[in-house]
Design an enzyme around this catalytic site. Structure first.
Site: not given
Ligand code: NAP
Length: 316
Positions: A17-20, A112, A11, A79, A45, A50, A13, A15
């Site tokens: 899209l989120g910020l990684g 995680h 029940g 996580k 996230d 991290y 909500k 969003p």
């Molecule tokens: P991602 O979001 O696929 O890529 C991030 C990279 O892309 C950064 O280097 C960023 O650089 C660049 N970027 C972002 N927006 C862009 C755009 N519009 N144009 C060009 N480049 C861009 O990789 P990720 O960080 O691995 O994944 C996102 C989030 O998912 C993580 O931060 C984390 O919160 C989560 N995650 C979870 C797990 C898990 O095991 N559960 C594993 C991996 C990730 P700048 O910062 O310079 O923009």
């Protein structure tokens, strides 16, 4: 632009899209979070692993202090790391994350990985796997610890990350509280259509990590699958809608039915990444994006290969 919200199976909500925040470094992370809030992000996230929960919390608390948002407007996720899978370690680990973040509840707490690792107390973020080895442990026990986090009011919702379909079924069979989501890698290179359909049938949302295939990942090597945001095909599609290639990729993931959590610390890219809710990719363009799927991961987590719970040997 704000993201619309999606109903969870309890029940609440989330969003859409989120910020990684993985590799959102000290000195830029709090600023990125606060900026994200100012341009409409409400979902963040994080993970104990991290090492930047404190900075994320600083950004959040600053934005609240300045009156940009209230705590209840935000959806904060973190996580449980693999070295805290014993049932009696879960609640204390959740409390540590809350303390790091400077918050008194989480909106969502995730396991995680389905893999347990020994805890020598010598965790070092720059060499996270140096002193830890995988050991056999039933993650259903860990899940019961997660349920205690909800019962104690520490987390509003609980969920999974990197679980395959069989592992999800084992959790569902034993759960008093159902997982609201499974967070996994989703990008055009691995679009996870089967896992998304499987989760949807069971009322579980899929959260999409590494939507751009994590171009800055430290373990990148030649021959890895690669998604380039300079790809002329993606740029060409974007032009039709007045959007960038990055926005096309995030919109594609949204249309797949998953919740992307792109990481950025760059103010302009943070703003652009959430501007995906005012256009729709045509079926023809979706087909072009579907053709990028090669089912290969940029996060294969080979460190966990020795565990019998290594999640990526199943088809999905
Ligand atoms: P991602 O979001 O696929 O890529 C991030 C990279 O892309 C950064 O280097 C960023 O650089 C660049 N970027 C972002 N927006 C862009 C755009 N519009 N144009 C060009 N480049 C861009 O990789 P990720 O960080 O691995 O994944 C996102 C989030 O998912 C993580 O931060 C984390 O919160 C989560 N995650 C979870 C797990 C898990 O095991 N559960 C594993 C991996 C990730 P700048 O910062 O310079 O923009």
């Amino acid at each position: 632009m704000a993201a619309p919200t999606i109903a969870l199976n309890n029940g609440r909500k989330i969003p859409a899209l989120g910020l990684g925040t993985y590799l959102s470094h000290s000195g830029e992370c709090a600023r990125a979070v606060k900026h994200a809030i100012s341009v409409g992000y409400r979902h963040f996230d994080c993970a104990w692993f991290y090492g930047n929960e404190k900075e994320v919390g600083d950004g959040i608390r600053e934005a609240i202090k300045e009156g940009l948002v209230k705590r209840e407007d935000l959806f904060v996720v973190t996580k449980l790391w693999c070295t805290f899978h014993e049932r009696d370690q879960v609640v204390p680990s959740c409390k540590v994350s809350l303390q790091n973040l400077g918050l008194d509840y989480l909106d969502l707490y995730l396991i995680h990985w389905p893999v347990a690792m020994t805890n020598t107390g010598k965790f070092n973020a720059s060499e996270p796997f140096k002193d830890a080895v995988c050991y056999d442990h039933d993650f259903v026990e860990t899940w019961h610890g997660m349920e205690e986090c909800v019962e104690l009011g520490l987390a509003k919702s609980i969920g999974l990350s990197n679980f395959n379909s069989k592992q999800i079924l084992r959790i569902l069979k034993a759960a008093k509280i159902r997982p609201v989501c499974n967070q996994v890698e989703v990008s055009p290179l691995i679009n996870q259509k089967k896992l998304i359909a499987f989760c949807k049938e069971r009322g579980i949302q899929v959260v999409a990590y590494s939507p751009f295939s994590a171009p800055a990942r430290p373990w990148k090597k030649p021959g890895d699958p690669e998604l380039s945001l300079d790809d002329p095909k993606l740029i060409e599609i974007g032009k039709k809608y007045g959007k960038t290639s990055g926005q096309v990729v995030l919109r594609y993931i949204h249309q797949l039915g998953a919740i992307p959590i792109p990481k950025s610390s760059n103010p302009d890219r943070i703003k652009k990444n959430i501007e995906i809710f005012d256009f729709e990719l045509s079926p023809e363009d979706v087909k072009i994006l579907d053709a990028y799927n090669c089912n290969e991961r940029v996060v294969p987590a080979l460190e966990f290969l020795s565990s019998k719970e290594y999640p990526f040997n199943e088809e999905f």
